[in-house]
Design a protein around this motif. Structure first.
Motif, PDB file in Angstrom:
ATOM      1  N   VAL A 272       0.833  -1.205   0.000  1.00  0.00           N
ATOM      2  CA  VAL A 272       0.000   0.000   0.000  1.00  0.00           C
ATOM      3  C   VAL A 272       0.869   1.257   0.000  1.00  0.00           C
ATOM      4  O   VAL A 272       0.569   2.235  -0.703  1.00  0.00           O
ATOM      5  CB  VAL A 272      -0.946  -0.002   1.221  1.00  0.00           C
ATOM      6  CG1 VAL A 272      -1.649   1.343   1.370  1.00  0.00           C
ATOM      7  CG2 VAL A 272      -1.971  -1.120   1.086  1.00  0.00           C
ATOM      8  N   GLY A 273       1.951   1.246   0.767  1.00  0.00           N
ATOM      9  CA  GLY A 273       2.830   2.406   0.825  1.00  0.00           C
ATOM     10  C   GLY A 273       3.466   2.726  -0.516  1.00  0.00           C
ATOM     11  O   GLY A 273       3.506   3.887  -0.935  1.00  0.00           O
ATOM     12  N   VAL A 274       3.945   1.714  -1.199  1.00  0.00           N
ATOM     13  CA  VAL A 274       4.589   1.920  -2.501  1.00  0.00           C
ATOM     14  C   VAL A 274       3.579   2.419  -3.538  1.00  0.00           C
ATOM     15  O   VAL A 274       3.872   3.316  -4.332  1.00  0.00           O
ATOM     16  CB  VAL A 274       5.246   0.611  -2.995  1.00  0.00           C
ATOM     17  CG1 VAL A 274       5.705   0.752  -4.442  1.00  0.00           C
ATOM     18  CG2 VAL A 274       6.427   0.240  -2.104  1.00  0.00           C
ATOM     19  N   LEU A 275       2.365   1.870  -3.509  1.00  0.00           N
ATOM     20  CA  LEU A 275       1.369   2.211  -4.527  1.00  0.00           C
ATOM     21  C   LEU A 275       0.694   3.559  -4.300  1.00  0.00           C
ATOM     22  O   LEU A 275       0.378   4.268  -5.261  1.00  0.00           O
ATOM     23  CB  LEU A 275       0.300   1.112  -4.594  1.00  0.00           C
ATOM     24  CG  LEU A 275       0.752  -0.271  -5.086  1.00  0.00           C
ATOM     25  CD1 LEU A 275      -0.415  -1.243  -5.044  1.00  0.00           C
ATOM     26  CD2 LEU A 275       1.323  -0.173  -6.505  1.00  0.00           C
ATOM     27  N   PHE A 276       0.477   3.926  -3.049  1.00  0.00           N
ATOM     28  CA  PHE A 276      -0.397   5.070  -2.779  1.00  0.00           C
ATOM     29  C   PHE A 276       0.246   6.221  -2.018  1.00  0.00           C
ATOM     30  O   PHE A 276      -0.420   7.228  -1.761  1.00  0.00           O
ATOM     31  CB  PHE A 276      -1.635   4.602  -1.994  1.00  0.00           C
ATOM     32  CG  PHE A 276      -2.477   3.611  -2.739  1.00  0.00           C
ATOM     33  CD1 PHE A 276      -3.290   4.012  -3.786  1.00  0.00           C
ATOM     34  CD2 PHE A 276      -2.439   2.262  -2.402  1.00  0.00           C
ATOM     35  CE1 PHE A 276      -4.062   3.094  -4.479  1.00  0.00           C
ATOM     36  CE2 PHE A 276      -3.213   1.338  -3.084  1.00  0.00           C
ATOM     37  CZ  PHE A 276      -4.027   1.761  -4.134  1.00  0.00           C
ATOM     38  N   ASP A 277       1.519   6.123  -1.633  1.00  0.00           N
ATOM     39  CA  ASP A 277       2.125   7.174  -0.816  1.00  0.00           C
ATOM     40  C   ASP A 277       2.085   8.536  -1.497  1.00  0.00           C
ATOM     41  O   ASP A 277       1.709   9.536  -0.879  1.00  0.00           O
ATOM     42  CB  ASP A 277       3.577   6.811  -0.479  1.00  0.00           C
ATOM     43  CG  ASP A 277       4.239   7.890   0.354  1.00  0.00           C
ATOM     44  OD1 ASP A 277       3.793   8.123   1.494  1.00  0.00           O
ATOM     45  OD2 ASP A 277       5.182   8.535  -0.141  1.00  0.00           O
ATOM     46  N   ASP A 278       2.484   8.605  -2.767  1.00  0.00           N
ATOM     47  CA  ASP A 278       2.503   9.890  -3.469  1.00  0.00           C
ATOM     48  C   ASP A 278       1.095  10.475  -3.578  1.00  0.00           C
ATOM     49  O   ASP A 278       0.886  11.682  -3.405  1.00  0.00           O
ATOM     50  CB  ASP A 278       3.115   9.729  -4.865  1.00  0.00           C
ATOM     51  CG  ASP A 278       4.610   9.445  -4.810  1.00  0.00           C
ATOM     52  OD1 ASP A 278       5.239   9.788  -3.784  1.00  0.00           O
ATOM     53  OD2 ASP A 278       5.147   8.860  -5.771  1.00  0.00           O
TER      54      ASP A 278
ATOM     55  N   GLN B 185      -2.501  -2.170   9.803  1.00  0.00           N
ATOM     56  CA  GLN B 185      -1.388  -1.224   9.791  1.00  0.00           C
ATOM     57  C   GLN B 185      -1.424  -0.351   8.537  1.00  0.00           C
ATOM     58  O   GLN B 185      -0.978   0.791   8.546  1.00  0.00           O
ATOM     59  CB  GLN B 185      -0.042  -1.970   9.875  1.00  0.00           C
ATOM     60  CG  GLN B 185       1.148  -1.042   9.964  1.00  0.00           C
ATOM     61  CD  GLN B 185       2.465  -1.779  10.151  1.00  0.00           C
ATOM     62  OE1 GLN B 185       3.242  -1.475  11.039  1.00  0.00           O
ATOM     63  NE2 GLN B 185       2.722  -2.777   9.321  1.00  0.00           N
ATOM     64  N   CYS B 186      -1.987  -0.880   7.447  1.00  0.00           N
ATOM     65  CA  CYS B 186      -2.104  -0.118   6.199  1.00  0.00           C
ATOM     66  C   CYS B 186      -2.896   1.171   6.391  1.00  0.00           C
ATOM     67  O   CYS B 186      -2.670   2.156   5.683  1.00  0.00           O
ATOM     68  CB  CYS B 186      -2.793  -0.947   5.116  1.00  0.00           C
ATOM     69  SG  CYS B 186      -1.861  -2.357   4.535  1.00  0.00           S
ATOM     70  N   LEU B 187      -3.822   1.163   7.333  1.00  0.00           N
ATOM     71  CA  LEU B 187      -4.651   2.344   7.565  1.00  0.00           C
ATOM     72  C   LEU B 187      -3.818   3.545   7.995  1.00  0.00           C
ATOM     73  O   LEU B 187      -4.256   4.688   7.857  1.00  0.00           O
ATOM     74  CB  LEU B 187      -5.704   2.038   8.635  1.00  0.00           C
ATOM     75  CG  LEU B 187      -6.710   0.938   8.286  1.00  0.00           C
ATOM     76  CD1 LEU B 187      -7.571   0.614   9.498  1.00  0.00           C
ATOM     77  CD2 LEU B 187      -7.577   1.346   7.108  1.00  0.00           C
TER      78      LEU B 187
END
Length: 339
Positions: free
Chosen positions: A102-108, A224-226
């Motif tokens: 999730v961090g790699v896909l949606f951080d930006d 944790q993704c939340l």
């Protein structure tokens, strides 16, 4: 003098990070308030790097405090304990997978669309309410069990099923009773403190790290993704999800600490690579100051949290989050900042 002032600012930010990273109260929410009154005289790019990298100090505190528990090669461990430690690391890695993806896909996208005080305030308030509700439900469950079976403080002997009452200090007794339908609990020093310290032990399905299991670890990682939503709190979402999935407060907190290790190390590495490896002397000094202060304060914060939740629940943190969310909204409204 200017350098000294900047170093003091970095130290203060390290204090805020060390406290808020581990308590379920959102480091982002606090950084927003701090940023209104205390700004590092650095570029925006370095500030973003700084706020992530000082988390390494916080992570080192976990490694130092739990070094024996996390070290599978400790000479003080037998072969079975080493396997348990390696299994724990396996569960941590499994729990890290959802947040990493999730961090790699949606951080930006999150930084562009959700990184504002409205989202932070709403997340603080919503999760604050969630903590209060979950703890009230848990207290109700504990009350029902005590009403049904009576308290070990009152009677000298009770017959409870191992799924209904599993005191933290009597895990070995539970193992010996694995083939029995009931577990007779006598009034002794190993049982009574558990009722006084952590009532979540009364109804929790998981009271040791070994009992978590890979499937449950993965779902905890999903919670944790939340934390990618600003204001949620990584430790807060992980602890809340763990408790919903049956972990006791103490085990939920410790597993949240361990899940942070690969996530925060990896995220710091990503930020360093994006920023580059060219730093001024002042920037290096700021990073070192923030990390060292964050490390020291984190040790104190972690010890405080573990000691606190052995005798109390997370309700006070829920109310604190709600108040902080309201403060953030009021701060930005009265300073005429647009939504």
């Amino acid at each position: 003098m200017d350098i000294v002032i900047e170093l003091l600012k970095a130290a203060f930010l390290g204090i805020v990070e060390g406290i808020t990273e581990w308590l379920p109260i959102s480091s982002t929410g606090h950084m927003i308030i701090v940023d209104e009154f205390l700004k590092l005289n650095v570029s925006d790019a370095f500030l973003k790097l700084f706020l992530v990298v000082i988390q390494l100090g916080a992570i080192m505190a976990v490694i130092v405090l739990y070094f024996h528990k996390l070290n599978p090669f400790s000479p003080r461990k037998n072969s079975h304990e080493r396997k348990q430690t390696l299994s724990l690391w396996g569960k941590v890695l499994v729990g890290t997978i959802p947040a990493a993806i999730v961090g790699v896909l949606f951080d930006d996208w999150v930084n562009s669309h959700l990184y504002n005080y409205v989202v932070v305030a709403i997340a603080l308030i919503v999760y604050g309410i969630a903590f209060i509700i979950i703890e009230r439900i848990n207290r109700h469950k504990a009350g029902e069990l005590l009403t049904l079976h009576g308290s070990p403080e009152v009677s000298s002997s009770h017959s409870l099923s191992t799924d209904e009452y599993r005191p933290r200090h009597s895990t070995s007794n539970i193992k010996h009773a694995a083939h029995a339908d009931t577990l007779n609990i006598s009034q002794d020093s190993s049982v009574s403190p558990s009722l006084q310290e952590d009532t979540s032990e009364l109804y929790a399905k998981v009271i040791t790290l070994d009992e978590i299991g890979y499937r449950r670890a993965f779902f905890i990682g999903c919670f944790q993704c939340l934390a990618i939503i600003p204001g949620t709190s990584r430790s807060g979402s992980t602890i809340l999800g763990s408790m919903i999935l049956g972990l006791s407060r103490t085990v939920a907190a410790e597993f949240a600490f361990f899940l942070a290790i690969p996530i925060m190390f990896g995220w710091s590495l990503v930020k360093v690579i994006k920023f580059g490896f060219s730093y001024t002397g002042l920037e290096i000094a700021l990073l070192l100051t923030g990390c060292i202060v964050s490390f020291v304060v984190s040790i104190l914060a972690i010890k405080f949290l573990i000691g606190y939740i052995k005798k109390n629940d997370f309700t006070v943190f829920g109310w604190y989050r709600i108040i902080l969310g309201i403060v953030i909204i009021a701060l930005f409204l009265f300073t005429n900042n647009p939504f």
